[in-house]
Design an enzyme around this catalytic site. Structure first.
Site, mmCIF file in Angstrom:
data_model
loop_
_atom_site.group_PDB
_atom_site.id
_atom_site.type_symbol
_atom_site.label_atom_id
_atom_site.label_comp_id
_atom_site.label_asym_id
_atom_site.label_seq_id
_atom_site.Cartn_x
_atom_site.Cartn_y
_atom_site.Cartn_z
ATOM 1 N N TYR A 60 -47.169 -78.126 -41.167
ATOM 2 C CA TYR A 60 -46.689 -77.262 -40.080
ATOM 3 C C TYR A 60 -47.028 -75.799 -40.375
ATOM 4 O O TYR A 60 -47.658 -75.126 -39.553
ATOM 5 C CB TYR A 60 -45.179 -77.447 -39.947
ATOM 6 C CG TYR A 60 -44.542 -76.703 -38.799
ATOM 7 C CD1 TYR A 60 -44.697 -77.133 -37.477
ATOM 8 C CD2 TYR A 60 -43.751 -75.573 -39.027
ATOM 9 C CE1 TYR A 60 -44.084 -76.456 -36.425
ATOM 10 C CE2 TYR A 60 -43.137 -74.894 -37.980
ATOM 11 C CZ TYR A 60 -43.304 -75.344 -36.680
ATOM 12 O OH TYR A 60 -42.698 -74.672 -35.640
ATOM 13 N N ASP A 61 -46.639 -75.326 -41.573
ATOM 14 C CA ASP A 61 -46.812 -73.900 -41.893
ATOM 15 C C ASP A 61 -48.297 -73.507 -41.875
ATOM 16 O O ASP A 61 -48.688 -72.517 -41.256
ATOM 17 C CB ASP A 61 -46.255 -73.583 -43.283
ATOM 18 C CG ASP A 61 -44.776 -73.920 -43.429
ATOM 19 O OD1 ASP A 61 -44.212 -74.518 -42.498
ATOM 20 O OD2 ASP A 61 -44.192 -73.600 -44.479
ATOM 21 N N ARG A 85 -32.743 -80.889 -36.705
ATOM 22 C CA ARG A 85 -32.557 -79.468 -36.985
ATOM 23 C C ARG A 85 -31.073 -79.187 -37.198
ATOM 24 O O ARG A 85 -30.213 -79.940 -36.771
ATOM 25 C CB ARG A 85 -33.133 -78.610 -35.855
ATOM 26 C CG ARG A 85 -34.629 -78.494 -35.995
ATOM 27 C CD ARG A 85 -35.257 -77.609 -34.955
ATOM 28 N NE ARG A 85 -35.654 -78.371 -33.784
ATOM 29 C CZ ARG A 85 -36.445 -77.887 -32.830
ATOM 30 N NH1 ARG A 85 -36.918 -76.675 -32.923
ATOM 31 N NH2 ARG A 85 -36.765 -78.637 -31.791
HETATM 32 P P1 NAD Z 1 -40.171 -79.769 -29.384
HETATM 33 O O1 NAD Z 1 -40.517 -80.769 -30.420
HETATM 34 O O2 NAD Z 1 -38.927 -79.975 -28.592
HETATM 35 O O3 NAD Z 1 -41.363 -79.588 -28.354
HETATM 36 C C1 NAD Z 1 -42.706 -79.762 -28.685
HETATM 37 C C2 NAD Z 1 -43.381 -80.433 -27.507
HETATM 38 O O4 NAD Z 1 -44.778 -80.600 -27.810
HETATM 39 C C3 NAD Z 1 -42.825 -81.842 -27.218
HETATM 40 O O5 NAD Z 1 -42.618 -82.002 -25.847
HETATM 41 C C4 NAD Z 1 -43.918 -82.763 -27.743
HETATM 42 O O6 NAD Z 1 -43.930 -84.031 -27.110
HETATM 43 C C5 NAD Z 1 -45.157 -81.943 -27.480
HETATM 44 N N1 NAD Z 1 -46.296 -82.302 -28.328
HETATM 45 C C6 NAD Z 1 -46.298 -82.508 -29.669
HETATM 46 N N2 NAD Z 1 -47.545 -82.819 -30.074
HETATM 47 C C7 NAD Z 1 -48.343 -82.787 -28.955
HETATM 48 C C8 NAD Z 1 -49.707 -83.030 -28.713
HETATM 49 N N3 NAD Z 1 -50.551 -83.352 -29.713
HETATM 50 N N4 NAD Z 1 -50.175 -82.917 -27.450
HETATM 51 C C9 NAD Z 1 -49.357 -82.601 -26.429
HETATM 52 N N5 NAD Z 1 -48.032 -82.375 -26.593
HETATM 53 C C10 NAD Z 1 -47.548 -82.465 -27.849
HETATM 54 O O7 NAD Z 1 -40.138 -78.356 -30.130
HETATM 55 P P2 NAD Z 1 -39.721 -76.922 -29.581
HETATM 56 O O8 NAD Z 1 -38.564 -76.466 -30.370
HETATM 57 O O9 NAD Z 1 -39.635 -76.932 -28.111
HETATM 58 O O10 NAD Z 1 -40.979 -76.055 -30.058
HETATM 59 C C11 NAD Z 1 -41.995 -75.671 -29.137
HETATM 60 C C12 NAD Z 1 -42.991 -74.778 -29.834
HETATM 61 O O11 NAD Z 1 -42.346 -73.625 -30.355
HETATM 62 C C13 NAD Z 1 -43.682 -75.453 -31.018
HETATM 63 O O12 NAD Z 1 -45.040 -75.065 -31.036
HETATM 64 C C14 NAD Z 1 -42.970 -74.889 -32.220
HETATM 65 O O13 NAD Z 1 -43.790 -74.850 -33.347
HETATM 66 C C15 NAD Z 1 -42.595 -73.497 -31.741
HETATM 67 N N6 NAD Z 1 -41.422 -72.984 -32.438
HETATM 68 C C16 NAD Z 1 -40.177 -73.443 -32.157
HETATM 69 C C17 NAD Z 1 -39.083 -72.957 -32.869
HETATM 70 C C18 NAD Z 1 -37.680 -73.406 -32.586
HETATM 71 O O14 NAD Z 1 -36.746 -72.960 -33.276
HETATM 72 N N7 NAD Z 1 -37.422 -74.225 -31.603
HETATM 73 C C19 NAD Z 1 -39.277 -72.012 -33.881
HETATM 74 C C20 NAD Z 1 -40.583 -71.601 -34.161
HETATM 75 C C21 NAD Z 1 -41.647 -72.073 -33.427
HETATM 76 N N1 UDP Z 2 -29.927 -77.931 -42.852
HETATM 77 C C1 UDP Z 2 -28.672 -78.367 -43.277
HETATM 78 N N2 UDP Z 2 -28.174 -79.516 -42.748
HETATM 79 C C2 UDP Z 2 -28.836 -80.241 -41.825
HETATM 80 C C3 UDP Z 2 -30.125 -79.802 -41.383
HETATM 81 C C4 UDP Z 2 -30.633 -78.631 -41.939
HETATM 82 O O1 UDP Z 2 -28.000 -77.726 -44.114
HETATM 83 O O2 UDP Z 2 -28.310 -81.294 -41.387
HETATM 84 C C5 UDP Z 2 -30.441 -76.651 -43.389
HETATM 85 C C6 UDP Z 2 -31.891 -76.729 -43.879
HETATM 86 O O3 UDP Z 2 -31.913 -77.072 -45.254
HETATM 87 C C7 UDP Z 2 -32.360 -75.301 -43.654
HETATM 88 C C8 UDP Z 2 -31.566 -74.830 -42.444
HETATM 89 O O4 UDP Z 2 -30.476 -75.735 -42.323
HETATM 90 O O5 UDP Z 2 -32.015 -74.491 -44.764
HETATM 91 C C9 UDP Z 2 -32.379 -74.847 -41.149
HETATM 92 O O6 UDP Z 2 -32.979 -76.112 -41.027
HETATM 93 P P1 UDP Z 2 -33.800 -76.548 -39.726
HETATM 94 O O7 UDP Z 2 -34.354 -77.877 -40.027
HETATM 95 O O8 UDP Z 2 -32.955 -76.390 -38.519
HETATM 96 O O9 UDP Z 2 -34.958 -75.461 -39.582
HETATM 97 P P2 UDP Z 2 -35.949 -74.740 -40.616
HETATM 98 O O10 UDP Z 2 -35.688 -75.188 -42.015
HETATM 99 O O11 UDP Z 2 -37.295 -75.130 -40.138
HETATM 100 O O12 UDP Z 2 -35.635 -73.307 -40.448
#
Ligand code: NAD
Ligand code: UDP
Length: 317
Positions: free
Chosen positions: A151-152, A192
């Site tokens: 991912y990163d 999450r």
């Molecule tokens: P989510 O998993 O709910 O949504 C992702 C969507 O992308 C889903 O509908 C999934 O089916 C679709 N998808 C995945 N792979 C695909 C592919 N190969 N082709 C077409 N569709 C595909 O996640 P989200 O929280 O809505 O995140 C949306 C975007 O925002 C992502 O790119 C994520 O990296 C970014 N983002 C989200 C957060 C957050 O906290 N929610 C934080 C940082 C970045």
């Molecule tokens: N986390 C937790 N309990 C859970 C899920 C996540 O304590 O049931 C912690 C996880 O270790 C991280 C933070 O919550 O430190 C946020 O996790 P999340 O998966 O929501 O997002 P990200 O790590 O990508 O920021």
């Protein structure tokens, strides 16, 4: 104040059936645009967009962004990618392909059409940061071979591609670095922390606090985040980002667990489970750029946003 948009556009939202994508589709429809939502439903769900299906300005296509897409639109928001660690680690090769091949395909589409494209990047590009709060000029501290790397590093490579298409081909780009966002329509099983804690608290199960719970995150309510994305898309041509979008108020996971227990009125207790590998110890966006350039900052405090999210989860169970 002028409306964000002055005329109707055809807007492609990849990942539009996901958590953030579906809220973005709502916002764009509300603003009077035509929305083409492309999703392969890996983590997204039709139920997130059911209410839009009969709308005459909304269209859904099942499409995997790792394959080319041929459509005609005026703007592209590229959100397709699983965002929860549980989901993106389920098939890490596909996660990297989605970020990298997906970016190449969507950038190719934007290039052919000569349209603006916004990338949903992430605070994960900073890894386990040694600069705190994180500013956009910090290059990050990322493990290239760990379980979070698909991912990163996928998102980091996507940023590289965006800036190379911009420098080499003059493409108009916008890169948002999104920090942890929460709200209604988070998938209850996506792993999450906010969704886990709410589901556990509402069902009387112990809240699974990873490690000592001293690690921090800053949580942005979804409506605030979507407003930031739209403002960035509509910012002047020379604004490319990357720009942090997130809520700068920082909480430890132990504090979050207590708050969720309090707001749900739950009798659940907290149980400690091992901290996953490479879990960042702290995360907090420096949003000075977003304030200055976009006039944006989050408005919804965590307890308000959590109440709305808890109500949504109650309505679904
Ligand atoms: P989510 O998993 O709910 O949504 C992702 C969507 O992308 C889903 O509908 C999934 O089916 C679709 N998808 C995945 N792979 C695909 C592919 N190969 N082709 C077409 N569709 C595909 O996640 P989200 O929280 O809505 O995140 C949306 C975007 O925002 C992502 O790119 C994520 O990296 C970014 N983002 C989200 C957060 C957050 O906290 N929610 C934080 C940082 C970045
Ligand atoms: N986390 C937790 N309990 C859970 C899920 C996540 O304590 O049931 C912690 C996880 O270790 C991280 C933070 O919550 O430190 C946020 O996790 P999340 O998966 O929501 O997002 P990200 O790590 O990508 O920021």
């Amino acid at each position: 104040m002028a409306r964000v948009y002055n005329s109707r556009k055809r807007v492609l939202v990849t990942g539009g059936a996901g958590f953030l994508g579906s809220h973005l589709c709502d916002r764009l429809i509300k603003d009077g645009h035509e929305v083409l939502c492309a999703d392969n439903f890996f983590t997204g769900d039709k139920s997130n967009i059911t209410h839009l299906m009969k709308h005459d300005r909304f269209e859904l296509i099942r499409h995997d962004v790792t394959f080319p897409l041929f459509v005609e639109v005026d703007e592209i928001y590229n959100l397709a990618c699983p965002a929860s660690p549980v989901h993106y680690q389920h098939d890490p090769i596909q996660t990297t392909k989605t970020s990298v091949h997906g970016a190449i395909n969507m950038l190719g589409l934007a290039k052919r059409l000569g349209v603006k494209i916004l990338q949903a990047s992430t605070s994960e590009v900073y890894g386990d940061p040694s600069v705190h709060p994180q500013t956009e000029d910090y290059w990050g501290h990322v493990n290239p071979i760990g379980p979070r790397s698909c991912y990163d590093e996928g998102k980091r490579c996507a940023e590289t591609l965006f800036f190379d298409y911009h420098r080499q081909l003059g493409l108009s780009i916008k890169v948002a670095r999104i920090f942890n966002t929460y709200g209604p329509r988070m998938h209850p099983a996506d792993g999450r922390v906010v969704s886990n804690f709410i589901v556990q608290a509402l069902s009387g199960q112990p809240l699974t606090l990873y490690g000592a719970g001293t690690q921090t995150r800053s949580f942005c309510y979804v409506d605030d985040l979507i407003d930031g994305l739209v403002r960035l898309m509509n910012s002047p041509e020379d604004v490319t980002g990357p720009i942090n979008l997130g809520n700068p108020v920082e909480f430890s996971m132990a504090e979050l667990a207590s708050l969720v227990i309090e707001l749900t009125g739950s009798t659940s207790e907290v149980t400690h489970v091992p901290l996953p590998a490479d879990d960042p110890r702290q995360r907090n966006p420096d949003i000075r750029l977003a304030r200055e350039i976009l006039g944006w900052e989050p408005a919804v405090p965590l307890d308000d946003g959590l109440k709305r999210t808890i109500d949504d989860f109650k309505g679904r169970t």
